[in-house]
Design a protein around this motif. Structure first.
Motif, PDB file in Angstrom:
ATOM      1  N   GLU A 157      32.649  46.830  36.472  1.00  0.00           N
ATOM      2  CA  GLU A 157      30.828  47.219  37.874  1.00  0.00           C
ATOM      3  C   GLU A 157      30.740  47.967  36.679  1.00  0.00           C
ATOM      4  O   GLU A 157      29.049  48.676  36.368  1.00  0.00           O
ATOM      5  CB  GLU A 157      31.448  47.418  38.956  1.00  0.00           C
ATOM      6  CG  GLU A 157      32.286  46.293  39.690  1.00  0.00           C
ATOM      7  CD  GLU A 157      31.517  46.248  41.178  1.00  0.00           C
ATOM      8  OE1 GLU A 157      31.269  47.696  41.841  1.00  0.00           O
ATOM      9  OE2 GLU A 157      31.548  45.885  41.822  1.00  0.00           O
TER      10      GLU A 157
ATOM     11  N   ALA B 194      28.462  37.319  44.185  1.00  0.00           N
ATOM     12  CA  ALA B 194      28.352  37.870  42.686  1.00  0.00           C
ATOM     13  C   ALA B 194      29.507  39.442  42.584  1.00  0.00           C
ATOM     14  O   ALA B 194      29.242  40.962  41.573  1.00  0.00           O
ATOM     15  CB  ALA B 194      26.868  38.795  42.693  1.00  0.00           C
TER      16      ALA B 194
ATOM     17  N   ALA C  60      28.443  36.290  38.703  1.00  0.00           N
ATOM     18  CA  ALA C  60      29.772  36.622  38.849  1.00  0.00           C
ATOM     19  C   ALA C  60      30.055  35.005  38.473  1.00  0.00           C
ATOM     20  O   ALA C  60      30.078  33.694  38.312  1.00  0.00           O
ATOM     21  CB  ALA C  60      30.464  36.141  40.162  1.00  0.00           C
TER      22      ALA C  60
ATOM     23  N   LEU D 247      32.598  38.582  35.403  1.00  0.00           N
ATOM     24  CA  LEU D 247      30.907  39.330  35.424  1.00  0.00           C
ATOM     25  C   LEU D 247      30.435  38.690  34.368  1.00  0.00           C
ATOM     26  O   LEU D 247      31.268  39.748  32.950  1.00  0.00           O
ATOM     27  CB  LEU D 247      30.769  40.565  35.821  1.00  0.00           C
ATOM     28  CG  LEU D 247      29.752  41.158  36.586  1.00  0.00           C
ATOM     29  CD1 LEU D 247      29.905  41.050  37.824  1.00  0.00           C
ATOM     30  CD2 LEU D 247      30.256  42.734  36.671  1.00  0.00           C
TER      31      LEU D 247
END
Length: 446
Positions: free
Chosen positions: A338, A322, A367, A386
């Motif tokens: 992110e 992940a 993920a 993601l």
């Protein structure tokens, strides 16, 4: 009287209807294909037809040689826009032998108005252009002045020769003057258009500079106001942390100080970006560290909400898949993705705090394999990405509703951020009375 007025009114109505039908018919004709063909080929074909009529009227059908060279000169006008100098030279025998005027005058006008005469490959300086036109004018004067055959020339006919010479000079000067006028007008129009584009570009640059200057001014004011207030909050929290003996109050004061410091760091980064965009990059310093998924647990801890977190660092060893970037082989765009995921969770928790106080929240980060947009082939269908989901239940009716300001642009900004990275964002209420925000970000697009 009434019948007369009625008759006049009827005639006016009938006339108006006829005029309207005529305007509509003209409009249909102008929009039709025939009008387009006439507009495109008319200026090219009409001079040729006039020159052929001139040749027939001057020479008739009996004079084969004179009519032949005249028709050739007229037909050569079809190529006058591509090879103006060559076409002019071809029309000179028609003037000298066939005594036609239209073809050589039209060819000379086209030569004077043509931009090819002053182009770089032909050495088109103003002096050379004038010299070429002068030579062509002299050739036309000579072809017009000298009779065919040359043996018919009478040097002693001074009066007749003078009139013919004046006529020849006017015949050559008129098309050159008109062609140069049209060419000058065309060049002036082109320069005016270039100047207009340049002025528009300068206006746009000036407006952008004014906006950048205003942005820098707002950045300074935002820094002065917000930094001062946040600094006071941090100082008051520090005073409470030192003076109180209550452990819970001390922990709350420490959290407030930590949030104040983080706010000041991000504020300094945003102000630096705004100042750099405004042309004032002297005190921007180094950019503040940007948040990532590693900071999500701390964000959730400081949110003061009942949050269940499922994702990276949720347990002791974490989820390496992940994280999708722990190590040297992290996908391209991981930091950007992110950061977008972090901001999505941050904004969603803020909305829960505003609109659903006391609600239970579940934050999940995974993920995933995303489908390629546009119906890509099977070989390219899987993309690593993601997914972030923030789901809250109904608010607690006994919890106080905080009076927090809101502009209604949070979800709009999140959706625009997701779309800019090639992802999607879904925000909708749930059947249980809560709300869910789900975003998907593909790696490699950031």
């Amino acid at each position: 009287m009434i019948s007369v007025r009625g008759g006049a009114a009827g005639r006016e109505v009938a006339a108006g209807g006829t005029a309207g039908r005529a305007r509509r018919a003209v409009g249909r004709f102008r929009r039709g294909r025939l009008f387009g063909l006439l507009r495109r080929f008319g200026p090219l074909v009409v001079p040729v037809l006039l020159s052929i009529v001139d040749a027939l009227l001057v020479n008739g059908l009996e004079m084969a040689l004179e009519l032949g060279v005249s028709v050739v000169a007229a037909a050569a006008l079809l190529l006058r826009r591509r090879w103006p100098l060559l076409v002019f030279l071809v029309t000179l025998p028609g003037l000298y032998i066939g005594y036609i005027w239209f073809a050589p005058m039209i060819a000379l006008y086209t030569l004077a108005a043509s931009p090819l005469l002053g182009s770089a490959p032909t050495g088109g300086t103003p002096g050379r252009v004038r010299a070429r036109l002068g030579v062509c004018a002299l050739l036309l004067v000579t072809a017009h002045f000298l009779p065919y055959p040359i043996s018919d020339f009478e040097p002693t006919a001074y009066r007749e020769n003078t009139l013919v010479l004046i006529d020849a000079c006017v015949t050559s000067a008129a098309p050159i003057a008109l062609g140069l006028l049209v060419r000058t007008r065309r060049e002036l129009a082109s320069r005016v258009e270039d100047l207009t584009r340049s002025l528009r570009r300068e206006d746009r640059l000036l407006a952008e500079r004014v906006k950048a200057t205003e942005r820098a001014r707002l950045a300074r004011e935002m820094h002065d106001v917000v930094a001062h207030q946040v600094s006071l909050i941090s100082l008051q929290a520090g005073a409470v942390q030192v003076s109180t003996a209550d452990e819970a109050a001390r922990e709350g004061a420490r959290t407030i100080r930590e949030l104040s410091v983080r706010t000041l760091e991000e504020l300094r980064h945003m102000v630096g970006v705004l100042r750099a965009a405004g042309g004032d990059a002297r005190d921007t310093g180094e950019p503040a560290p940007q948040p990532s998924l590693d900071e999500l647990p701390r964000l959730i801890e400081l949110s003061a909400l009942d949050v269940t977190y499922e994702g990276p660092a949720a347990d002791g060893d974490g989820d390496a898949r992940a994280v999708a970037g722990a190590g040297a082989g992290r996908p391209r765009g991981t930091r950007t993705v992110e950061r977008a995921a972090f901001r999505t969770v941050q904004e969603a928790l803020t909305n829960v705090r505003k609109h659903a106080p006391g609600a239970r929240v579940r934050v999940r980060v995974d993920a995933v394999e995303l489908g390629a947009p546009g119906g890509a082939g099977a070989a390219e269908r899987a993309r690593e990405g993601l997914r972030v989901e923030i789901r809250n239940g109904p608010p607690d009716a006994t919890a106080p509703v905080p009076a927090l300001p809101g502009g209604g642009h949070g979800l709009v900004g999140l959706r625009e951020r997701a779309q800019s990275l090639g992802g999607t964002l879904e925000a909708r209420p749930t059947s249980e009375g809560g709300f869910v925000v789900r975003a998907e970000f593909p790696y490699g697009a950031g």
